[in-house]
Design a protein around this motif. Structure first.
Motif, PDB file in Angstrom:
ATOM      1  N   ASP A 123      33.067  47.285  32.132  1.00 17.56           N
ATOM      2  CA  ASP A 123      34.234  48.101  32.472  1.00 17.56           C
ATOM      3  C   ASP A 123      34.189  48.528  33.938  1.00 17.56           C
ATOM      4  OD1 ASP A 123      35.562  48.086  30.023  1.00 17.56           O
ATOM      5  OD2 ASP A 123      34.502  49.846  29.270  1.00 17.56           O
ATOM      6  N   ARG A 124      32.984  48.590  34.494  1.00 21.98           N
ATOM      7  CA  ARG A 124      32.805  49.086  35.860  1.00 21.98           C
ATOM      8  C   ARG A 124      32.530  47.985  36.872  1.00 21.98           C
ATOM      9  NH1 ARG A 124      31.844  52.485  32.050  1.00 21.98           N
ATOM     10  NH2 ARG A 124      32.177  54.724  32.327  1.00 21.98           N
ATOM     11  N   ILE A 125      31.665  47.024  36.527  1.00 23.60           N
ATOM     12  CA  ILE A 125      31.314  45.994  37.515  1.00 23.60           C
ATOM     13  C   ILE A 125      32.149  44.727  37.356  1.00 23.60           C
ATOM     14  CG2 ILE A 125      28.943  46.860  37.558  1.00 23.60           C
ATOM     15  CD1 ILE A 125      28.103  44.236  36.119  1.00 23.60           C
ATOM     16  N   GLY A 126      32.863  44.605  36.222  1.00 21.21           N
ATOM     17  CA  GLY A 126      33.669  43.413  35.989  1.00 21.21           C
ATOM     18  C   GLY A 126      33.125  42.578  34.850  1.00 21.21           C
ATOM     19  N   ARG A 127      34.037  41.905  34.159  1.00 16.74           N
ATOM     20  CA  ARG A 127      33.641  41.077  33.006  1.00 16.74           C
ATOM     21  C   ARG A 127      32.821  39.867  33.467  1.00 16.74           C
ATOM     22  NH1 ARG A 127      35.359  45.528  30.523  1.00 16.74           N
ATOM     23  NH2 ARG A 127      37.626  45.680  30.350  1.00 16.74           N
ATOM     24  N   LYS A 128      33.245  39.233  34.541  1.00 23.50           N
ATOM     25  CA  LYS A 128      32.620  37.997  35.003  1.00 23.50           C
ATOM     26  C   LYS A 128      31.174  38.225  35.442  1.00 23.50           C
ATOM     27  CE  LYS A 128      33.505  34.244  38.329  1.00 23.50           C
ATOM     28  NZ  LYS A 128      34.518  33.718  39.290  1.00 23.50           N
ATOM     29  N   LYS A 129      30.948  39.240  36.279  1.00 24.16           N
ATOM     30  CA  LYS A 129      29.589  39.527  36.738  1.00 24.16           C
ATOM     31  C   LYS A 129      28.670  39.875  35.569  1.00 24.16           C
ATOM     32  CE  LYS A 129      30.440  41.178  41.463  1.00 24.16           C
ATOM     33  NZ  LYS A 129      30.356  42.355  42.360  1.00 24.16           N
ATOM     34  N   ALA A 130      29.187  40.684  34.648  1.00 25.45           N
ATOM     35  CA  ALA A 130      28.370  41.074  33.496  1.00 25.45           C
ATOM     36  C   ALA A 130      28.005  39.861  32.649  1.00 25.45           C
ATOM     37  CB  ALA A 130      29.126  42.105  32.651  1.00 25.45           C
ATOM     38  N   LYS A 140      38.481  34.020  35.491  1.00 26.95           N
ATOM     39  CA  LYS A 140      39.215  34.948  36.355  1.00 26.95           C
ATOM     40  C   LYS A 140      38.922  36.362  35.884  1.00 26.95           C
ATOM     41  CE  LYS A 140      43.140  31.897  37.425  1.00 26.95           C
ATOM     42  NZ  LYS A 140      44.621  31.749  37.334  1.00 26.95           N
ATOM     43  N   GLU A 141      38.626  37.250  36.826  1.00 25.77           N
ATOM     44  CA  GLU A 141      38.295  38.629  36.479  1.00 25.77           C
ATOM     45  C   GLU A 141      39.497  39.332  35.846  1.00 25.77           C
ATOM     46  OE1 GLU A 141      36.477  41.418  35.344  1.00 25.77           O
ATOM     47  OE2 GLU A 141      35.177  40.333  36.759  1.00 25.77           O
ATOM     48  N   THR A 142      39.219  40.160  34.809  1.00 23.10           N
ATOM     49  CA  THR A 142      40.300  40.858  34.111  1.00 23.10           C
ATOM     50  C   THR A 142      40.087  42.363  34.005  1.00 23.10           C
ATOM     51  OG1 THR A 142      39.268  40.526  31.930  1.00 23.10           O
ATOM     52  CG2 THR A 142      40.807  38.814  32.701  1.00 23.10           C
ATOM     53  N   ALA A 143      38.909  42.882  34.336  1.00 25.54           N
ATOM     54  CA  ALA A 143      38.622  44.310  34.163  1.00 25.54           C
ATOM     55  C   ALA A 143      39.595  45.145  34.999  1.00 25.54           C
ATOM     56  CB  ALA A 143      37.184  44.622  34.569  1.00 25.54           C
ATOM     57  N   PRO A 144      40.382  46.039  34.391  1.00 27.97           N
ATOM     58  CA  PRO A 144      41.388  46.795  35.148  1.00 27.97           C
ATOM     59  C   PRO A 144      40.823  47.577  36.324  1.00 27.97           C
ATOM     60  CG  PRO A 144      41.746  47.040  32.792  1.00 27.97           C
ATOM     61  CD  PRO A 144      40.441  46.324  32.956  1.00 27.97           C
ATOM     62  N   ALA A 145      39.680  48.241  36.147  1.00 28.57           N
ATOM     63  CA  ALA A 145      39.117  49.040  37.232  1.00 28.57           C
ATOM     64  C   ALA A 145      38.739  48.166  38.425  1.00 28.57           C
ATOM     65  CB  ALA A 145      37.887  49.804  36.731  1.00 28.57           C
ATOM     66  N   VAL A 146      38.182  46.995  38.159  1.00 28.82           N
ATOM     67  CA  VAL A 146      37.794  46.081  39.237  1.00 28.82           C
ATOM     68  C   VAL A 146      39.027  45.541  39.952  1.00 28.82           C
ATOM     69  CG1 VAL A 146      36.647  43.897  39.772  1.00 28.82           C
ATOM     70  CG2 VAL A 146      35.645  45.453  38.090  1.00 28.82           C
ATOM     71  N   LEU A 147      40.056  45.180  39.204  1.00 26.67           N
ATOM     72  CA  LEU A 147      41.281  44.663  39.816  1.00 26.67           C
ATOM     73  C   LEU A 147      41.964  45.720  40.677  1.00 26.67           C
ATOM     74  CD1 LEU A 147      42.790  42.590  36.851  1.00 26.67           C
ATOM     75  CD2 LEU A 147      41.418  41.779  38.783  1.00 26.67           C
ATOM     76  N   ARG A 148      41.933  46.976  40.220  1.00 26.26           N
ATOM     77  CA  ARG A 148      42.513  48.047  41.044  1.00 26.26           C
ATOM     78  C   ARG A 148      41.742  48.234  42.336  1.00 26.26           C
ATOM     79  NH1 ARG A 148      43.438  50.714  36.077  1.00 26.26           N
ATOM     80  NH2 ARG A 148      41.448  51.816  36.271  1.00 26.26           N
TER      81      ARG A 148
END
Length: 428
Positions: free
Chosen positions: A295-302, A411-419
């Motif tokens: 939720d914080r660092i991104g789905r892809k990195k995790a 493709k990254e999808t985590a809202p917090a990362v995209l913002r």
């Protein structure tokens, strides 16, 4: 004249939060017992050898046929749910059915009968995850989406399937018989189905923002996305491929590790149960930590980072002989189950429109189960009969390694990362 007061926004928000937490607990227990039942066969296999004399190939086939019917049921249930716009009735029927068919396994007197019982159990269990995660994502606040979905899919399965199952089923099998261990699995399912019927709502009590209100209002007028449109999404396709190889990692491990520890390592049943419980501890820990971190660092990195650790888990099983050290390394490296929530639920939920959510979840789970859950353990079982059970461990490790490579294409999808990315571009 009766005075009917309109609830304030704060009261509605409080009600919504309470329902979110209540739904989380109910779905946590429901999916946890799905994996309690699914895991039971692997832990009981050493006891069943006296009656069945199961080869590694037969054990892999029993695991594989459940995955096959699980896959088909998940795809059908997901598509049906999106078409009729209902989740709750399908979920209740599925929970009742998997409890009954799990207990039926204890009645079987031969391999063919046991195969049929496991196939029927898979039909019921396959519908649970798409329904549960669809209900959960619609109810979750944005900042808790990954965490909630991880608790439902990862930590629940770890606690009940990874920690409770080896302790309970091995204890019951030692005290009575392996058949009795199957029989007792019907009781929790009946209770859970009744709780779902009483407390779960088809729709959450509050849609929280103007943006989501607009989407909800517009949704009934929009045509349901066709399957071909769902499959055009790049993330959906990549998640399907990831599911194939991650299910190979997972199903191969849970199917053959108990027998590997007793037959190849020479561990006593109690020691084997202890090591498997360490896998369950890791399952619970990473089941919520991985999606929460994402939720914080991104789905892809995790996904890339935690899967890299998962590659090592089967290697440790082969080369580490001390059970205490092995248990500790299992806790550190059994990170894959936290990743399952990302590619099987959270990333698709953040990629496709709401009307295609259950379809996307069902097809990703279904394709993964067909390739990794059905074919994977049968190939691993056959290979283990040829070259030893350590072969299955290397196959599992290779599956996780392929997932690491595939994850770079997401493709990254985590809202917090995209913002944050958008804010950075605007600042520049």
């Amino acid at each position: 004249m009766t005075d009917i007061s309109t609830p304030t926004p704060a009261a509605l928000e409080n009600e919504s939060r309470r329902y979110e937490n209540r739904l989380l607990v109910i779905l946590f227990v429901a999916f946890g017992f799905v994996f309690f039942d699914r895991q039971a066969l692997a832990f009981l296999a050493p006891y069943m050898d006296k009656d069945f004399g199961l080869s590694n190939a037969q054990l892999g086939t029993l695991s594989g046929v459940l995955a096959l019917t699980w896959a088909l049921a998940g795809m059908v249930a997901g598509r049906l749910s999106d078409k009729i716009g209902r989740r709750k009735p399908i979920l209740i029927v599925a929970v009742l059915m998997f409890s009954v068919f799990s207990s039926v396994s204890g009645l079987m007197g031969g391999f063919v009968g046991l195969l049929a019982a496991r196939a029927l159990m898979g039909v019921a269990e396959g519908a649970v995850l798409p329904m549960a995660q669809s209900l959960m994502v619609e109810t979750s606040r944005e900042h808790r989406r990954g965490l909630n979905m991880g608790l439902v899919q990862g930590s629940s399965a770890g606690l009940l399937g990874g920690i409770l199952a080896p302790i309970v089923v091995v204890w019951v099998a030692e005290a009575t018989s392996w058949r009795t261990a199957f029989f007792v699995t019907i009781i929790p399912g009946l209770v859970i189905a009744a709780v779902i019927a009483k407390y779960v709502r088809e729709k959450p009590p509050l849609v929280r923002t103007a943006a989501t209100d607009a989407v909800a209002d517009a949704a009934p007028a929009q045509p349901k996305p066709a399957m071909k449109d769902v499959l055009k999404q790049r993330n959906v396709l990549i998640c399907m491929l990831i599911a194939c190889f991650y299910l190979t990692w997972f199903i191969t491990l849970i199917t053959f590790t108990p027998k590997f520890l007793t037959d190849e390592k020479g561990f006593a049943p109690g020691t084997m149960s202890g090591v498997m419980t360490c896998l369950g501890v890791a399952w619970v820990l990473w089941g919520f930590a991985t999606p929460g971190i994402s939720d914080r660092i991104g789905r892809k990195k995790a996904l890339i980072g935690f899967t890299s650790l998962a590659v090592l888990c089967p290697i440790f099983l082969v080369y580490v002989d001390n059970p205490v050290l092995l248990g500790a390394l299992m806790i550190v490296s059994y990170t894959g189950l936290g990743c399952f929530t990302l590619f099987m639920a959270t990333i698709p939920a953040e990629t496709v429109p709401p009307g295609a959510l259950a379809t996307a979840l069902g097809v990703i789970m279904g394709v993964g189960e067909l390739a990794g859950g059905f074919i994977g353990p049968m190939v691993s079982g056959w290979a283990s009969d040829q070259w030893g059970l350590q072969t299955a461990m290397f196959i599992a490790s290779g599956g996780a390694l392929i997932v690491v490579a595939l994850s770079f294409a997401l493709k990254e999808t985590a809202p917090a990362v995209l913002r944050r990315r958008l804010a950075t571009r605007e600042a520049v």
